[in-house]
Design a protein around this motif. Sequence first.
Motif, short mmCIF file in Angstrom:
data_model
loop_
_atom_site.label_atom_id
_atom_site.label_comp_id
_atom_site.label_asym_id
_atom_site.label_seq_id
_atom_site.Cartn_x
_atom_site.Cartn_y
_atom_site.Cartn_z
N MET A 56 0.84 -1.18 0.00
CA MET A 56 0.00 0.00 0.00
C MET A 56 0.88 1.24 0.00
O MET A 56 1.93 1.27 0.63
CB MET A 56 -0.89 0.01 1.23
CG MET A 56 -1.60 1.33 1.38
SD MET A 56 -2.37 1.60 2.96
CE MET A 56 -3.43 0.22 3.08
N LYS A 57 0.41 2.26 -0.71
CA LYS A 57 1.13 3.53 -0.76
C LYS A 57 0.15 4.67 -0.53
O LYS A 57 -0.94 4.68 -1.10
CB LYS A 57 1.82 3.69 -2.10
CG LYS A 57 2.64 4.95 -2.19
CD LYS A 57 3.48 5.01 -3.43
CE LYS A 57 4.26 6.30 -3.39
NZ LYS A 57 5.44 6.28 -4.19
N ILE A 58 0.55 5.63 0.31
CA ILE A 58 -0.25 6.82 0.55
C ILE A 58 0.08 7.85 -0.51
O ILE A 58 1.26 8.15 -0.76
CB ILE A 58 0.04 7.41 1.94
CG1 ILE A 58 -0.28 6.40 3.03
CG2 ILE A 58 -0.75 8.71 2.15
CD1 ILE A 58 0.20 6.82 4.42
N ILE A 59 -0.95 8.41 -1.12
CA ILE A 59 -0.77 9.46 -2.13
C ILE A 59 -1.45 10.72 -1.62
O ILE A 59 -2.61 10.69 -1.20
CB ILE A 59 -1.38 9.03 -3.48
CG1 ILE A 59 -0.71 7.75 -3.95
CG2 ILE A 59 -1.26 10.15 -4.51
CD1 ILE A 59 -1.44 7.06 -5.07
N THR A 116 -4.79 12.03 13.23
CA THR A 116 -5.04 10.59 13.15
C THR A 116 -3.76 9.81 13.42
O THR A 116 -3.77 8.85 14.17
CB THR A 116 -5.59 10.21 11.76
OG1 THR A 116 -6.81 10.92 11.57
CG2 THR A 116 -5.84 8.73 11.64
N GLU A 117 -2.64 10.23 12.82
CA GLU A 117 -1.38 9.51 13.02
C GLU A 117 -0.18 10.39 12.67
O GLU A 117 0.16 10.57 11.52
CB GLU A 117 -1.34 8.23 12.19
CG GLU A 117 -0.13 7.38 12.46
CD GLU A 117 0.09 7.08 13.94
OE1 GLU A 117 1.11 7.54 14.47
OE2 GLU A 117 -0.76 6.42 14.56
N VAL A 156 -1.28 0.81 8.74
CA VAL A 156 -2.12 0.69 7.55
C VAL A 156 -3.54 1.14 7.88
O VAL A 156 -4.16 1.91 7.13
CB VAL A 156 -2.10 -0.75 6.99
CG1 VAL A 156 -3.16 -0.94 5.92
CG2 VAL A 156 -0.72 -1.09 6.47
N GLU A 157 -4.07 0.68 9.00
CA GLU A 157 -5.43 1.07 9.40
C GLU A 157 -5.49 2.57 9.70
O GLU A 157 -6.47 3.24 9.37
CB GLU A 157 -5.89 0.27 10.61
CG GLU A 157 -7.32 0.57 11.01
CD GLU A 157 -8.34 0.38 9.89
OE1 GLU A 157 -9.32 1.16 9.87
OE2 GLU A 157 -8.19 -0.53 9.04
N LYS A 158 -4.45 3.13 10.30
CA LYS A 158 -4.42 4.57 10.57
C LYS A 158 -4.41 5.35 9.26
O LYS A 158 -5.04 6.40 9.14
CB LYS A 158 -3.20 4.93 11.42
CG LYS A 158 -3.26 4.39 12.83
CD LYS A 158 -4.32 5.12 13.60
CE LYS A 158 -4.26 4.76 15.07
NZ LYS A 158 -5.18 5.54 15.88
N ALA A 159 -3.70 4.87 8.26
CA ALA A 159 -3.68 5.52 6.95
C ALA A 159 -5.07 5.50 6.33
O ALA A 159 -5.53 6.51 5.79
CB ALA A 159 -2.68 4.83 6.03
N ARG A 160 -5.76 4.38 6.45
CA ARG A 160 -7.13 4.28 5.92
C ARG A 160 -8.06 5.27 6.63
O ARG A 160 -8.91 5.90 6.00
CB ARG A 160 -7.65 2.85 6.07
CG ARG A 160 -7.05 1.91 5.07
CD ARG A 160 -7.80 0.58 5.04
NE ARG A 160 -7.32 -0.19 3.90
CZ ARG A 160 -6.58 -1.30 3.99
NH1 ARG A 160 -6.26 -1.78 5.17
NH2 ARG A 160 -6.19 -1.92 2.91
N SER A 182 -5.23 9.58 -0.73
CA SER A 182 -5.75 8.34 -1.30
C SER A 182 -4.73 7.24 -1.08
O SER A 182 -3.58 7.50 -0.69
CB SER A 182 -6.06 8.49 -2.80
OG SER A 182 -4.89 8.84 -3.51
N LEU A 183 -5.15 6.01 -1.32
CA LEU A 183 -4.28 4.85 -1.16
C LEU A 183 -4.20 4.09 -2.46
O LEU A 183 -5.20 3.93 -3.15
CB LEU A 183 -4.82 3.92 -0.06
CG LEU A 183 -4.94 4.52 1.33
CD1 LEU A 183 -5.61 3.52 2.26
CD2 LEU A 183 -3.58 4.92 1.87
N ALA A 184 -3.02 3.61 -2.78
CA ALA A 184 -2.81 2.74 -3.92
C ALA A 184 -2.34 1.39 -3.38
O ALA A 184 -1.41 1.34 -2.58
CB ALA A 184 -1.77 3.33 -4.87
#
Length: 64
Positions: free
Chosen positions: A1-4, A19-20, A45-49, A61-63
Amino acid sequence: MKIIADTGKCVGAGQCVLTESELFDQSEEDGTVIVLNDTPEGELVEKARQAVHICPSQALSLAE
């Protein structure tokens, strides 16, 4: 997963940082998002979501 992050959409609300703080910071110049770790693992990962979900300007967004 990548944060954009789309800094052009970011309004500097800071919800992602709240959030994080291990994943996100804000620019001192204009308050836009800075991604500190764009490939989170484990519980981050859950914090990013969560951050993507609550972003008021939909700048994150997430890729997979």
